[in-house]
Design a protein around this motif. Structure first.
Motif, PDB file in Angstrom:
ATOM      1  N   ASN A  53     -17.531   5.756  16.206  1.00  0.00           N
ATOM      2  CA  ASN A  53     -16.805   6.883  16.791  1.00  0.00           C
ATOM      3  C   ASN A  53     -15.443   7.049  16.127  1.00  0.00           C
ATOM      4  OD1 ASN A  53     -18.821   7.445  18.810  1.00  0.00           O
ATOM      5  ND2 ASN A  53     -18.092   5.633  19.904  1.00  0.00           N
ATOM      6  N   LEU A  54     -15.001   8.297  16.008  1.00  0.00           N
ATOM      7  CA  LEU A  54     -13.671   8.600  15.471  1.00  0.00           C
ATOM      8  C   LEU A  54     -12.707   8.772  16.630  1.00  0.00           C
ATOM      9  CD1 LEU A  54     -11.814   9.306  13.070  1.00  0.00           C
ATOM     10  CD2 LEU A  54     -12.488  11.713  13.405  1.00  0.00           C
ATOM     11  N   ARG A  55     -11.648   8.018  16.632  1.00  0.00           N
ATOM     12  CA  ARG A  55     -10.644   8.119  17.683  1.00  0.00           C
ATOM     13  C   ARG A  55      -9.316   8.503  17.038  1.00  0.00           C
ATOM     14  NH1 ARG A  55     -13.149   2.945  19.600  1.00  0.00           N
ATOM     15  NH2 ARG A  55     -14.609   3.567  21.223  1.00  0.00           N
ATOM     16  N   THR A  56      -8.628   9.437  17.661  1.00  0.00           N
ATOM     17  CA  THR A  56      -7.355   9.925  17.135  1.00  0.00           C
ATOM     18  C   THR A  56      -6.274   9.722  18.178  1.00  0.00           C
ATOM     19  OG1 THR A  56      -8.468  11.600  15.781  1.00  0.00           O
ATOM     20  CG2 THR A  56      -6.125  11.901  16.198  1.00  0.00           C
ATOM     21  N   ARG A  57      -5.139   9.224  17.720  1.00  0.00           N
ATOM     22  CA  ARG A  57      -4.004   9.007  18.616  1.00  0.00           C
ATOM     23  C   ARG A  57      -2.740   9.552  17.954  1.00  0.00           C
ATOM     24  NH1 ARG A  57      -7.865   7.905  21.035  1.00  0.00           N
ATOM     25  NH2 ARG A  57      -8.317   6.124  22.420  1.00  0.00           N
ATOM     26  N   LYS A  58      -1.862  10.140  18.763  1.00  0.00           N
ATOM     27  CA  LYS A  58      -0.547  10.546  18.286  1.00  0.00           C
ATOM     28  C   LYS A  58       0.416   9.396  18.572  1.00  0.00           C
ATOM     29  CE  LYS A  58       2.802  14.333  18.447  1.00  0.00           C
ATOM     30  NZ  LYS A  58       3.181  15.626  19.087  1.00  0.00           N
ATOM     31  N   ILE A  59       1.067   8.933  17.555  1.00  0.00           N
ATOM     32  CA  ILE A  59       1.870   7.720  17.690  1.00  0.00           C
ATOM     33  C   ILE A  59       3.262   7.934  17.112  1.00  0.00           C
ATOM     34  CG2 ILE A  59       1.068   6.736  15.498  1.00  0.00           C
ATOM     35  CD1 ILE A  59       0.965   4.012  16.943  1.00  0.00           C
ATOM     36  N   GLU A  60       4.241   7.358  17.758  1.00  0.00           N
ATOM     37  CA  GLU A  60       5.641   7.514  17.331  1.00  0.00           C
ATOM     38  C   GLU A  60       6.013   6.430  16.310  1.00  0.00           C
ATOM     39  OE1 GLU A  60      10.191   7.147  19.140  1.00  0.00           O
ATOM     40  OE2 GLU A  60       8.441   6.984  20.475  1.00  0.00           O
ATOM     41  N   ILE A  61       6.769   6.829  15.311  1.00  0.00           N
ATOM     42  CA  ILE A  61       7.273   5.879  14.307  1.00  0.00           C
ATOM     43  C   ILE A  61       8.575   5.293  14.845  1.00  0.00           C
ATOM     44  CG2 ILE A  61       8.057   5.568  11.932  1.00  0.00           C
ATOM     45  CD1 ILE A  61       6.399   8.085  11.238  1.00  0.00           C
ATOM     46  N   SER A  62       8.512   4.058  15.283  1.00  0.00           N
ATOM     47  CA  SER A  62       9.702   3.439  15.897  1.00  0.00           C
ATOM     48  C   SER A  62      10.708   2.966  14.856  1.00  0.00           C
ATOM     49  CB  SER A  62       9.290   2.249  16.769  1.00  0.00           C
ATOM     50  OG  SER A  62       8.738   1.211  15.959  1.00  0.00           O
ATOM     51  N   GLY A  63      10.245   2.620  13.664  1.00  0.00           N
ATOM     52  CA  GLY A  63      11.157   2.117  12.639  1.00  0.00           C
ATOM     53  C   GLY A  63      10.488   2.036  11.283  1.00  0.00           C
ATOM     54  N   VAL A  64      11.305   1.854  10.269  1.00  0.00           N
ATOM     55  CA  VAL A  64      10.840   1.739   8.882  1.00  0.00           C
ATOM     56  C   VAL A  64      11.403   0.451   8.303  1.00  0.00           C
ATOM     57  CG1 VAL A  64      10.851   2.777   6.570  1.00  0.00           C
ATOM     58  CG2 VAL A  64      10.714   4.251   8.602  1.00  0.00           C
ATOM     59  N   PHE A  65      10.549  -0.344   7.680  1.00  0.00           N
ATOM     60  CA  PHE A  65      10.976  -1.612   7.104  1.00  0.00           C
ATOM     61  C   PHE A  65      10.740  -1.625   5.597  1.00  0.00           C
ATOM     62  CE2 PHE A  65       6.527  -2.174   8.223  1.00  0.00           C
ATOM     63  CZ  PHE A  65       5.989  -2.808   7.118  1.00  0.00           C
ATOM     64  N   ASP A  66      11.403  -2.528   4.916  1.00  0.00           N
ATOM     65  CA  ASP A  66      11.236  -2.678   3.471  1.00  0.00           C
ATOM     66  C   ASP A  66      11.462  -4.141   3.105  1.00  0.00           C
ATOM     67  OD1 ASP A  66      10.946  -2.324   0.789  1.00  0.00           O
ATOM     68  OD2 ASP A  66      12.853  -1.273   0.474  1.00  0.00           O
ATOM     69  N   THR A  67      10.391  -4.866   2.830  1.00  0.00           N
ATOM     70  CA  THR A  67      10.503  -6.267   2.420  1.00  0.00           C
ATOM     71  C   THR A  67      10.556  -6.413   0.908  1.00  0.00           C
ATOM     72  OG1 THR A  67       8.127  -6.703   2.235  1.00  0.00           O
ATOM     73  CG2 THR A  67       9.100  -6.877   4.436  1.00  0.00           C
ATOM     74  N   HIS A  68      10.383  -5.299   0.176  1.00  0.00           N
ATOM     75  CA  HIS A  68      10.315  -5.286  -1.293  1.00  0.00           C
ATOM     76  C   HIS A  68       9.060  -5.980  -1.808  1.00  0.00           C
ATOM     77  CE1 HIS A  68      14.325  -3.667  -1.365  1.00  0.00           C
ATOM     78  NE2 HIS A  68      14.822  -4.725  -0.761  1.00  0.00           N
ATOM     79  N   PHE A  69       8.164  -6.332  -0.923  1.00  0.00           N
ATOM     80  CA  PHE A  69       6.880  -6.916  -1.305  1.00  0.00           C
ATOM     81  C   PHE A  69       5.865  -5.787  -1.297  1.00  0.00           C
ATOM     82  CE2 PHE A  69       5.077 -11.469  -0.813  1.00  0.00           C
ATOM     83  CZ  PHE A  69       5.430 -11.734  -2.117  1.00  0.00           C
ATOM     84  N   THR A  70       5.882  -4.967  -2.332  1.00  0.00           N
ATOM     85  CA  THR A  70       5.142  -3.709  -2.322  1.00  0.00           C
ATOM     86  C   THR A  70       3.640  -3.897  -2.170  1.00  0.00           C
ATOM     87  OG1 THR A  70       5.197  -3.776  -4.756  1.00  0.00           O
ATOM     88  CG2 THR A  70       6.884  -2.462  -3.647  1.00  0.00           C
ATOM     89  N   GLU A  71       3.097  -5.022  -2.700  1.00  0.00           N
ATOM     90  CA  GLU A  71       1.659  -5.257  -2.573  1.00  0.00           C
ATOM     91  C   GLU A  71       1.233  -5.375  -1.108  1.00  0.00           C
ATOM     92  OE1 GLU A  71       3.507  -6.544  -4.792  1.00  0.00           O
ATOM     93  OE2 GLU A  71       2.540  -6.401  -6.747  1.00  0.00           O
ATOM     94  N   TYR A  72       2.126  -5.851  -0.268  1.00  0.00           N
ATOM     95  CA  TYR A  72       1.839  -5.974   1.158  1.00  0.00           C
ATOM     96  C   TYR A  72       2.351  -4.758   1.934  1.00  0.00           C
ATOM     97  CZ  TYR A  72       0.563 -10.910   0.591  1.00  0.00           C
ATOM     98  OH  TYR A  72      -0.045 -12.071   0.225  1.00  0.00           O
ATOM     99  N   ASP A  73       3.567  -4.315   1.592  1.00  0.00           N
ATOM    100  CA  ASP A  73       4.204  -3.251   2.364  1.00  0.00           C
ATOM    101  C   ASP A  73       3.342  -1.997   2.460  1.00  0.00           C
ATOM    102  OD1 ASP A  73       6.315  -4.877   2.783  1.00  0.00           O
ATOM    103  OD2 ASP A  73       7.787  -3.713   1.646  1.00  0.00           O
ATOM    104  N   GLY A  74       2.719  -1.625   1.340  1.00  0.00           N
ATOM    105  CA  GLY A  74       1.961  -0.381   1.323  1.00  0.00           C
ATOM    106  C   GLY A  74       0.635  -0.445   2.045  1.00  0.00           C
TER     107      GLY A  74
END
Length: 416
Positions: A180-201
């Motif tokens: 089943n396809l489920r869709t939710r509207k979700i709020e972006i509480s924050g943005v982080f950046d660890t500089h570990f791009t292989e994981y971050d993305g």
């Protein structure tokens, strides 16, 4: 005899006794002090940068990956394998690893979509006491971590830029579970950046209860258990013990639950191999700087001997042995060594301290996973370095000091 040599070595001045530089520190002293100080600075800074770099990279690897992961088998494209953390399972883990800190995690594949862009990520549901929660919170560049049980998500800077969103905005998240396809509207509480791009993305962080609710899973369910609290050296053995314990649990339960066990050394093998290569580079630098310091000391010793040929002849004529005269000049060279080491330590530790606290030297985060050159003072390593330099330098000085034995007392009295 040795006490006499030390007494004379202490009383002798390091200033030149001949030529235009009479009464001033001669070329041998300046060359020795400057060369040794430069070698010490390079060695201290190199060690500090490598120690700091390895600590930061290891912190990032362990921030994203638990020391040991326990996952139930049975995952497919349209199904997320879940298991319940029962007392029997918990006891099996603690029986194999008594010091284990067990934390549940829940991962759910998701597609985030805006009107003009989309991105596939893995929703990683965490509990507030999880290590990853503190790691991501320390890497927040805007907003904050999601509130427990709230319909909120923390996105990486990479994902936020790809979608063109920022903290405080809302976004649609699509999940495909149980056909089943489920869709939710979700709020972006924050943005982080660890500089570990292989994981971050690849990941986004939400409260674990949100993942359970979306997947319609019961309480205490998980897609993986994170086991921490171990010494790094004990991880391989602990992994084997835990694999055996869970295999026995599977046999006892007649195959109703099958688990896969992996560890951080396997998940981050490429990074650990890279760090090992950095160690090799530092060893090469230390060897080269050690050779430079050795040749500098040898040159200084020869200059000191040549400037004091008459003194050598006088001491030999008065009955001093070759061994005693050699000890005097080795002591003189060691005085030069200690001066160079003092200045090298002061300058080297000063450079490391400035970089550690003020981060004046930047790095390309896309290439090195860090936005600055890390530098950490390791006092045990600095102490070991200083002791090693003193011991090796003393051994290096023994061979050129044999030159004194070739000086004839009679000829040296006529030396100009």
């Amino acid at each position: 005899m040795l006490n006499v040599a030390i007494f004379i070595g202490r009383r002798l001045s390091l200033k030149s006794v001949s030529g235009q530089s009479r009464g001033k520190h001669g070329a041998g002293v300046w060359i020795g002090v400057a060369g040794i100080a430069l070698a010490m600075v390079i060695m201290i800074v190199s060690m500090a940068v490598v120690v700091g770099f390895k600590q930061e990279i290891r912190r990032k690897i362990s921030g994203y990956n638990p020391q040991i992961s326990v996952m139930p088998e049975g995952k497919s494209l349209d199904n997320v394998a879940t298991e319940t953390l029962t007392p029997l399972l918990s006891d099996a883990i603690r029986g194999a690893i008594p010091e284990a800190e067990i934390t549940p995690s829940f991962e759910l594949p998701c597609i985030l979509k805006t009107d003009s862009a989309f991105a596939g990520v893995m929703f990683r549901g965490y509990v507030p006491e999880a290590d990853v929660a503190g790691f991501i919170e320390s890497s927040m560049i805007s907003g904050k971590m999601p509130v427990d049980t709230a319909m909120q998500v923390a996105l990486s800077k990479t994902t936020a830029q790809r979608l063109g969103v920022s903290a405080g905005e809302s976004i649609y998240a699509h999940f495909f579970t149980d056909g089943n396809l489920r869709t939710r509207k979700i709020e972006i509480s924050g943005v982080f950046d660890t500089h570990f791009t292989e994981y971050d993305g690849k990941v986004a962080f939400v409260p674990i209860e949100l993942c359970r609710k979306i997947n319609r899973s019961g309480p205490d369910t998980f897609t993986s258990l994170e086991v921490n609290g171990l010494e790094e050296s004990d991880i391989p053995n602990a992994t084997q013990r835990l694999s055996g314990a869970l295999l026995q649990l599977t046999v006892d339960s007649r195959g109703t639950s099958v688990y896969t066990v992996s560890n951080i050394l396997q998940a981050g093998a490429a990074y650990y191999n890279w760090l090992d290569l950095i160690d090799t580079n530092v060893v090469v630098i230390l060897i080269l700087m050690g050779v430079v310091a050795g040749f500098t000391l040898i040159s200084s010793l020869f200059i000191l001997i040549l400037e004091r040929v008459r003194m050598i002849g006088t001491l030999r004529a008065m009955g001093a042995s070759v061994k005693m005269v050699r000890s005097i000049f080795i002591y003189l060279a060691e005085r030069i060594l200690l001066r160079g080491m003092l200045w090298g330590n002061l300058i080297g530790i000063g450079i490391v301290a400035v970089q550690h606290y003020f981060r004046v030297l930047p790095l390309d985060a896309d290439a090195y996973y860090l936005s600055y050159v890390p530098a950490t003072i390791s006092w045990p390593m600095i102490l070991l370095l200083n002791i090693s330099v003193i011991v090796i330098s003393w051994l290096v000085l023994i061979l050129p000091s044999h030159f004194i034995a070739t000086i004839s007392p009679a000829e040296s009295m006529r030396y100009d």
